[in-house]
Design a protein around this motif. Structure first.
Motif, mmCIF file in Angstrom:
data_model
loop_
_atom_site.group_PDB
_atom_site.id
_atom_site.type_symbol
_atom_site.label_atom_id
_atom_site.label_comp_id
_atom_site.label_asym_id
_atom_site.label_seq_id
_atom_site.Cartn_x
_atom_site.Cartn_y
_atom_site.Cartn_z
ATOM 1 N N LEU A 94 32.106 26.181 -55.778
ATOM 2 C CA LEU A 94 32.852 26.852 -54.718
ATOM 3 C C LEU A 94 32.131 26.688 -53.386
ATOM 4 C CD1 LEU A 94 33.893 30.179 -56.477
ATOM 5 C CD2 LEU A 94 35.293 28.159 -56.056
ATOM 6 N N ILE A 95 32.891 26.598 -52.310
ATOM 7 C CA ILE A 95 32.319 26.451 -50.975
ATOM 8 C C ILE A 95 32.462 27.782 -50.252
ATOM 9 C CG2 ILE A 95 32.520 25.277 -48.756
ATOM 10 C CD1 ILE A 95 33.563 22.839 -50.309
ATOM 11 N N ALA A 96 31.328 28.296 -49.766
ATOM 12 C CA ALA A 96 31.318 29.577 -49.070
ATOM 13 C C ALA A 96 30.902 29.356 -47.622
ATOM 14 C CB ALA A 96 30.349 30.543 -49.743
ATOM 15 N N THR A 97 31.409 30.207 -46.747
ATOM 16 C CA THR A 97 31.011 30.183 -45.341
ATOM 17 C C THR A 97 30.680 31.602 -44.913
ATOM 18 O OG1 THR A 97 33.280 30.487 -44.559
ATOM 19 C CG2 THR A 97 32.486 28.219 -44.779
ATOM 20 N N SER A 98 29.958 31.702 -43.820
ATOM 21 C CA SER A 98 29.629 32.995 -43.254
ATOM 22 C C SER A 98 29.877 32.926 -41.756
ATOM 23 C CB SER A 98 28.158 33.335 -43.525
ATOM 24 O OG SER A 98 27.793 34.486 -42.799
ATOM 25 N N GLU A 99 30.385 33.993 -41.198
ATOM 26 C CA GLU A 99 30.630 34.040 -39.767
ATOM 27 C C GLU A 99 29.431 34.592 -39.002
ATOM 28 O OE1 GLU A 99 34.342 35.979 -38.959
ATOM 29 O OE2 GLU A 99 35.455 34.610 -40.235
ATOM 30 N N ASP A 100 28.307 34.847 -39.709
ATOM 31 C CA ASP A 100 27.121 35.400 -39.057
ATOM 32 C C ASP A 100 26.475 34.393 -38.106
ATOM 33 O OD1 ASP A 100 27.532 37.707 -40.487
ATOM 34 O OD2 ASP A 100 26.054 37.233 -42.027
ATOM 35 N N ILE A 101 26.379 33.134 -38.539
ATOM 36 C CA ILE A 101 25.803 32.077 -37.712
ATOM 37 C C ILE A 101 26.763 30.903 -37.733
ATOM 38 C CG2 ILE A 101 23.875 30.492 -37.402
ATOM 39 C CD1 ILE A 101 22.071 32.578 -38.630
ATOM 40 N N LEU A 102 27.058 30.381 -36.539
ATOM 41 C CA LEU A 102 28.019 29.284 -36.403
ATOM 42 C C LEU A 102 27.320 28.042 -35.858
ATOM 43 C CD1 LEU A 102 30.865 31.301 -34.629
ATOM 44 C CD2 LEU A 102 30.562 30.931 -37.081
ATOM 45 N N TRP A 103 27.973 26.884 -36.024
ATOM 46 C CA TRP A 103 27.480 25.671 -35.383
ATOM 47 C C TRP A 103 27.582 25.851 -33.882
ATOM 48 C CZ3 TRP A 103 24.491 22.692 -37.914
ATOM 49 C CH2 TRP A 103 24.683 22.439 -39.263
ATOM 50 N N ALA A 104 26.673 25.258 -33.140
ATOM 51 C CA ALA A 104 26.637 25.415 -31.688
ATOM 52 C C ALA A 104 27.749 24.644 -30.987
ATOM 53 C CB ALA A 104 25.279 24.959 -31.147
ATOM 54 N N ASP A 105 28.307 23.633 -31.644
ATOM 55 C CA ASP A 105 29.340 22.802 -31.045
ATOM 56 C C ASP A 105 30.433 22.575 -32.088
ATOM 57 O OD1 ASP A 105 30.740 21.141 -29.339
ATOM 58 O OD2 ASP A 105 29.218 19.576 -29.243
ATOM 59 N N ASP A 106 31.592 22.182 -31.641
ATOM 60 C CA ASP A 106 32.663 21.799 -32.560
ATOM 61 C C ASP A 106 32.121 20.689 -33.458
ATOM 62 O OD1 ASP A 106 35.553 21.430 -33.402
ATOM 63 O OD2 ASP A 106 35.081 19.447 -32.571
ATOM 64 N N PRO A 107 32.153 20.845 -34.780
ATOM 65 C CA PRO A 107 31.534 19.860 -35.670
ATOM 66 C C PRO A 107 32.043 18.430 -35.503
ATOM 67 C CG PRO A 107 31.889 21.887 -36.862
ATOM 68 C CD PRO A 107 32.579 22.043 -35.528
ATOM 69 N N GLU A 108 33.341 18.225 -35.324
ATOM 70 C CA GLU A 108 33.840 16.855 -35.151
ATOM 71 C C GLU A 108 33.279 16.234 -33.880
ATOM 72 O OE1 GLU A 108 38.120 17.118 -35.589
ATOM 73 O OE2 GLU A 108 37.939 16.828 -37.760
ATOM 74 N N ARG A 109 33.240 17.001 -32.817
ATOM 75 C CA ARG A 109 32.677 16.513 -31.552
ATOM 76 C C ARG A 109 31.180 16.245 -31.701
ATOM 77 N NH1 ARG A 109 29.994 18.526 -27.152
ATOM 78 N NH2 ARG A 109 30.557 17.686 -25.133
ATOM 79 N N ALA A 110 30.455 17.169 -32.310
ATOM 80 C CA ALA A 110 29.004 17.023 -32.466
ATOM 81 C C ALA A 110 28.653 15.797 -33.304
ATOM 82 C CB ALA A 110 28.414 18.286 -33.090
ATOM 83 N N VAL A 111 29.360 15.581 -34.404
ATOM 84 C CA VAL A 111 29.086 14.427 -35.269
ATOM 85 C C VAL A 111 29.438 13.130 -34.546
ATOM 86 C CG1 VAL A 111 29.770 13.274 -37.421
ATOM 87 C CG2 VAL A 111 29.272 15.724 -37.425
ATOM 88 N N THR A 112 30.558 13.122 -33.843
ATOM 89 C CA THR A 112 30.963 11.930 -33.087
ATOM 90 C C THR A 112 29.909 11.575 -32.040
ATOM 91 O OG1 THR A 112 33.310 12.436 -33.416
ATOM 92 C CG2 THR A 112 32.760 10.931 -31.612
ATOM 93 N N LEU A 113 29.452 12.562 -31.282
ATOM 94 C CA LEU A 113 28.452 12.308 -30.247
ATOM 95 C C LEU A 113 27.100 11.930 -30.847
ATOM 96 C CD1 LEU A 113 29.333 15.078 -27.636
ATOM 97 C CD2 LEU A 113 29.900 12.636 -27.587
ATOM 98 N N PHE A 114 26.749 12.519 -31.990
ATOM 99 C CA PHE A 114 25.502 12.175 -32.679
ATOM 100 C C PHE A 114 25.520 10.700 -33.073
ATOM 101 C CE2 PHE A 114 22.390 11.773 -35.963
ATOM 102 C CZ PHE A 114 21.482 12.802 -35.816
ATOM 103 N N LEU A 115 26.621 10.250 -33.705
ATOM 104 C CA LEU A 115 26.730 8.848 -34.116
ATOM 105 C C LEU A 115 26.743 7.920 -32.898
ATOM 106 C CD1 LEU A 115 29.355 9.083 -37.007
ATOM 107 C CD2 LEU A 115 26.876 8.786 -37.205
ATOM 108 N N THR A 116 27.427 8.324 -31.840
ATOM 109 C CA THR A 116 27.484 7.525 -30.610
ATOM 110 C C THR A 116 26.085 7.300 -30.051
ATOM 111 O OG1 THR A 116 29.699 8.354 -30.090
ATOM 112 C CG2 THR A 116 28.436 7.436 -28.267
ATOM 113 N N GLN A 117 25.313 8.363 -29.925
ATOM 114 C CA GLN A 117 23.959 8.253 -29.367
ATOM 115 C C GLN A 117 23.043 7.454 -30.290
ATOM 116 O OE1 GLN A 117 22.859 9.322 -26.214
ATOM 117 N NE2 GLN A 117 21.234 7.924 -26.841
ATOM 118 N N SER A 118 23.139 7.697 -31.586
ATOM 119 C CA SER A 118 22.297 6.966 -32.543
ATOM 120 C C SER A 118 22.582 5.475 -32.502
ATOM 121 C CB SER A 118 22.509 7.496 -33.964
ATOM 122 O OG SER A 118 21.964 8.780 -34.102
ATOM 123 N N LEU A 119 23.869 5.102 -32.482
ATOM 124 C CA LEU A 119 24.227 3.681 -32.424
ATOM 125 C C LEU A 119 23.747 3.046 -31.112
ATOM 126 C CD1 LEU A 119 27.797 3.716 -33.978
ATOM 127 C CD2 LEU A 119 25.748 2.643 -34.931
#
Length: 185
Positions: A65-90
């Motif tokens: 099962l996959i659980a989430t918590s609203e106590d701590i969130l990602w600092a950025d929208d995950p799709e945007r953050a992953v896209t920018l991470f891959l862009t910078q790494s490449l």
């Protein structure tokens, strides 16, 4: 007077709620350096599963099962953050012009990459798993189209948020290196 009451209640409720804490992806550079086969590359917005695209940090529990918590969130929208991470790494690995979708430069990029993530989760087994497919194709030049699957597993020190963030970043660096191998030598 009646219109002031809802405003006062909203302000009171906002003052009572605790501030939301956020965590960013842990920056991790790649040691890989390749000579680019292209002058420019675009990273299309990365497609993530619903649980991974949410602000809440998803963790696999015993039984799958996959659980989430609203106590701590990602600092950025995950799709945007992953896209920018891959862009910078490449860009760092290939030392060439790499941009996200929408393409921020004049003209077409030489190639585009499209990443479709099937699984991106901190597993109950102490590993971080990143699986899916990556597509590379020519846009501005004639470049051999390719489609590859990836299955990246990174061990985590523990189930802490810092460990999850570090393992996710390490998995994304590994994915960047896989994509860069298609665009450089």
């Amino acid at each position: 007077m009646k219109s002031a009451l809802p405003l006062a209640l909203t302000a009171l409720l906002a003052a009572c709620s605790a501030p939301i804490e956020r965590i960013a992806l842990t920056p991790q550079p790649s040691a890989l350096e390749l000579r680019p086969l292209v002058g420019s590359a675009m990273v299309r917005t990365v497609s993530l599963p619903t649980y991974a695209a949410a602000e809440e940090i998803a963790v696999e529990q015993a039984g799958g099962l996959i659980a989430t918590s609203e106590d701590i969130l990602w600092a950025d929208d995950p799709e945007r953050a992953v896209t920018l991470f891959l862009t910078q790494s490449l860009a760092d690995i290939l030392n060439t012009t790499v941009g996200p979708e929408p393409w921020p430069f004049v003209g077409l990029p030489d190639v585009s990459t499209d990443v479709q993530v099937a699984q991106m989760i901190a597993g109950a087994d102490g590993t971080f798993r990143l699986t899916g497919q990556v597509y590379v194709g020519g846009d501005g030049i004639n470049f051999r189209n390719s489609a590859d699957t990836f299955a990246i597993v990174v061990p985590m020190v523990d189930q802490s948020l810092a460990s999850i963030s570090a393992a996710q970043s390490a998995a994304l660096v590994e994915l960047s290196e896989l994509i860069a191998g298609k665009l450089g030598r």
